[in-house]
Design an enzyme around this catalytic site. Structure first.
Site, PDB file in Angstrom:
ATOM      1  N   ASP A 135       3.124  -6.331 -11.439  1.00  0.00           N
ATOM      2  CA  ASP A 135       3.213  -7.249 -10.300  1.00  0.00           C
ATOM      3  C   ASP A 135       3.980  -8.507 -10.722  1.00  0.00           C
ATOM      4  O   ASP A 135       3.452  -9.603 -10.744  1.00  0.00           O
ATOM      5  CB  ASP A 135       1.785  -7.590  -9.856  1.00  0.00           C
ATOM      6  CG  ASP A 135       1.744  -8.523  -8.671  1.00  0.00           C
ATOM      7  OD1 ASP A 135       2.734  -8.562  -7.916  1.00  0.00           O
ATOM      8  OD2 ASP A 135       0.730  -9.219  -8.516  1.00  0.00           O
ATOM      9  N   LYS A 151       6.614  -9.982  -9.343  1.00  0.00           N
ATOM     10  CA  LYS A 151       7.086 -10.865  -8.263  1.00  0.00           C
ATOM     11  C   LYS A 151       8.362 -11.603  -8.651  1.00  0.00           C
ATOM     12  O   LYS A 151       8.433 -12.835  -8.637  1.00  0.00           O
ATOM     13  CB  LYS A 151       6.008 -11.871  -7.861  1.00  0.00           C
ATOM     14  CG  LYS A 151       4.757 -11.233  -7.263  1.00  0.00           C
ATOM     15  CD  LYS A 151       3.831 -12.285  -6.675  1.00  0.00           C
ATOM     16  CE  LYS A 151       2.605 -11.705  -6.015  1.00  0.00           C
ATOM     17  NZ  LYS A 151       1.571 -11.243  -6.967  1.00  0.00           N
ATOM     18  N   ARG A 186     -10.783  -8.458  -8.446  1.00  0.00           N
ATOM     19  CA  ARG A 186     -12.106  -8.961  -8.812  1.00  0.00           C
ATOM     20  C   ARG A 186     -13.246  -8.214  -8.145  1.00  0.00           C
ATOM     21  O   ARG A 186     -14.353  -8.152  -8.686  1.00  0.00           O
ATOM     22  CB  ARG A 186     -12.174 -10.469  -8.513  1.00  0.00           C
ATOM     23  CG  ARG A 186     -11.356 -11.277  -9.505  1.00  0.00           C
ATOM     24  CD  ARG A 186     -11.071 -12.673  -9.018  1.00  0.00           C
ATOM     25  NE  ARG A 186     -10.132 -12.682  -7.897  1.00  0.00           N
ATOM     26  CZ  ARG A 186      -9.760 -13.776  -7.232  1.00  0.00           C
ATOM     27  NH1 ARG A 186     -10.268 -14.948  -7.585  1.00  0.00           N
ATOM     28  NH2 ARG A 186      -8.894 -13.694  -6.245  1.00  0.00           N
ATOM     29  N   GLY A 190      20.390 -12.382  -8.834  1.00  0.00           N
ATOM     30  CA  GLY A 190      20.578 -11.045  -9.407  1.00  0.00           C
ATOM     31  C   GLY A 190      20.739 -11.058 -10.914  1.00  0.00           C
ATOM     32  O   GLY A 190      20.059 -10.321 -11.638  1.00  0.00           O
ATOM     33  N   THR A 218       7.844 -20.267 -18.381  1.00  0.00           N
ATOM     34  CA  THR A 218       6.869 -21.149 -19.021  1.00  0.00           C
ATOM     35  C   THR A 218       5.936 -20.308 -19.895  1.00  0.00           C
ATOM     36  O   THR A 218       6.357 -19.313 -20.456  1.00  0.00           O
ATOM     37  CB  THR A 218       6.087 -21.930 -17.954  1.00  0.00           C
ATOM     38  OG1 THR A 218       5.472 -21.004 -17.086  1.00  0.00           O
ATOM     39  CG2 THR A 218       7.020 -22.832 -17.175  1.00  0.00           C
ATOM     40  N   LYS A 223      -2.343  -1.890 -11.451  1.00  0.00           N
ATOM     41  CA  LYS A 223      -1.455  -3.034 -11.426  1.00  0.00           C
ATOM     42  C   LYS A 223      -1.669  -3.799 -12.722  1.00  0.00           C
ATOM     43  O   LYS A 223      -2.739  -4.311 -12.986  1.00  0.00           O
ATOM     44  CB  LYS A 223      -1.775  -3.931 -10.238  1.00  0.00           C
ATOM     45  CG  LYS A 223      -0.660  -4.895  -9.921  1.00  0.00           C
ATOM     46  CD  LYS A 223      -0.870  -5.503  -8.560  1.00  0.00           C
ATOM     47  CE  LYS A 223      -1.938  -6.573  -8.576  1.00  0.00           C
ATOM     48  NZ  LYS A 223      -1.633  -7.686  -9.487  1.00  0.00           N
ATOM     49  N   TYR A 277      -9.792 -11.918   2.154  1.00  0.00           N
ATOM     50  CA  TYR A 277     -10.124 -10.503   2.006  1.00  0.00           C
ATOM     51  C   TYR A 277     -10.410  -9.793   3.325  1.00  0.00           C
ATOM     52  O   TYR A 277     -11.029 -10.344   4.220  1.00  0.00           O
ATOM     53  CB  TYR A 277     -11.355 -10.340   1.104  1.00  0.00           C
ATOM     54  CG  TYR A 277     -11.112 -10.735  -0.333  1.00  0.00           C
ATOM     55  CD1 TYR A 277     -10.225 -10.025  -1.131  1.00  0.00           C
ATOM     56  CD2 TYR A 277     -11.785 -11.823  -0.886  1.00  0.00           C
ATOM     57  CE1 TYR A 277     -10.010 -10.390  -2.455  1.00  0.00           C
ATOM     58  CE2 TYR A 277     -11.582 -12.188  -2.212  1.00  0.00           C
ATOM     59  CZ  TYR A 277     -10.692 -11.473  -2.986  1.00  0.00           C
ATOM     60  OH  TYR A 277     -10.481 -11.823  -4.291  1.00  0.00           O
ATOM     61  N   THR A 337      19.838 -13.189 -13.221  1.00  0.00           N
ATOM     62  CA  THR A 337      18.631 -13.564 -13.963  1.00  0.00           C
ATOM     63  C   THR A 337      17.574 -12.458 -13.916  1.00  0.00           C
ATOM     64  O   THR A 337      16.945 -12.148 -14.934  1.00  0.00           O
ATOM     65  CB  THR A 337      18.054 -14.886 -13.417  1.00  0.00           C
ATOM     66  OG1 THR A 337      19.073 -15.886 -13.513  1.00  0.00           O
ATOM     67  CG2 THR A 337      16.839 -15.338 -14.201  1.00  0.00           C
TER      68      THR A 337
END
Ligand code: S5P
Length: 284
Positions: free
Chosen positions: A99, A101, A249, A106, A69, A60, A230, A108
């Site tokens: 990833d 997200k 991590r 549509g 931004t 990923k 987790y 944009t």
């Protein structure tokens, strides 16, 4: 049921090339581990990937979550990075899942997916989207991704405390995916979700095979300070029926100071745990 089919067998149930390639490489490399590499320097990013390459089936990539931004995680991103990432993906036989997200209209997302600085569609085999705008986000992304053989995951649930993605929202996410099985290859979710999103009068198609990719996987801790939660690979793959564990991590540690040997040891540990749970699931 999907749960008793091997990843290799399941490849045949997908017409999408990214889904097929992913399931095949998982079978070949005996790995249902996806390593999430959220570091901010190109060098660390590439050295972690080179180190865990032999142990993961899906990397990923960095997640520039809000392109509007200045939050892109990799500070020294350039075309060279993409080139090296693609070379590593061939060298180690893994696919790349950006990833991103996506979560906009549509028009944009078409621009965000195909263009900008990152030109995600040109190198990421798989990306993901929040279904919040409705089916049009999938149509937009499909218009860019399908001709390139890319696949999409919908975020049907999230791993965080207090997530709003549950109940009717999750039902609708699965329903939208069912209408676009050529492009939507699976979900980010916390469980298999069998029967979810089947509305009155709809029948479950035997050939239906969605991949469930699950983040929020850790062996040492139960959460972080910012709402992450987790579960163990065993709970995720065996009890909850998910297909791929996404670990960040837990594998590479906390920052840019990468300890390669420790990273490899934990990647192999997670790969083993995930695969053992999958083999046990097949025997059930
Ligand atoms: O619900 C989610 C969805 C995702 S994609 N929860 C998540 O944690 N993720 C991602 O999985 C998150 O962006 C991060 O890259 C990874 C989990 O990282 P870890 O360090 O907590 O294992």
């Amino acid at each position: 049921s999907v749960l008793t089919r091997s990843y290799g067998e399941r490849a045949a149930h997908h017409s999408n090339p990214a889904a097929k390639a992913l399931l095949e490489t998982m079978e070949r490399k005996k790995s249902n581990l996806c390593v999430s590499v959220d570091v901010s320097k190109k060098d660390s990013f590439l050295s972690i990937i080179d180190a865990v390459g032999p142990y993961a089936s899906l990397i990923k990539a960095f997640a520039p979550r809000l392109l509007l931004t200045h939050v892109d995680i990799i500070e020294d991103f350039d075309e060279e990075l993409v080139k090296q990432l693609l070379e590593l993906s061939v060298k180690h036989d893994f696919l790349i899942f950006e990833d991103r997200k996506f979560a906009d209209i549509g028009n944009t997302v078409v621009l965000q997916y195909s263009g900008g600085v990152h030109r995600i569609a040109s190198w990421a085999h798989i990306t993901n989207a929040h279904p919040i705008p409705g089916p049009s986000i999938v149509s937009g992304l499909a218009s860019v991704g399908l001709p390139l053989g890319r696949g999409l995951l919908l975020l049907a649930e999230m791993s965080t405390q207090g997530s709003l993605a549950h109940g009717a929202y999750t039902e609708d996410a699965v329903h939208i995916a069912r209408t676009r099985r050529d492009f939507v290859i699976g979900f980010i979710a916390q469980r298999r979700m069998e029967g979810v999103g089947l509305y009155a009068g709809e029948a479950l198609d035997e050939s239906e095979d969605f991949m469930i990719l699950t983040p929020g996987v850790g062996l040492e801790v139960t959460g972080d300070a910012l709402g992450q939660q987790y579960n163990t690979p065993r709970a995720v793959v065996l009890e909850a029926g998910c297909d791929i564990i996404i670990v960040g991590r837990g594998i590479y540690g906390k920052n840019n100071a990468v300890d390669i040997a420790a990273t490899q040891t934990s990647a192999e540990r997670y790969r083993k745990e995930g695969w053992r749970a999958y083999e046990e699931r097949l025997r059930r």
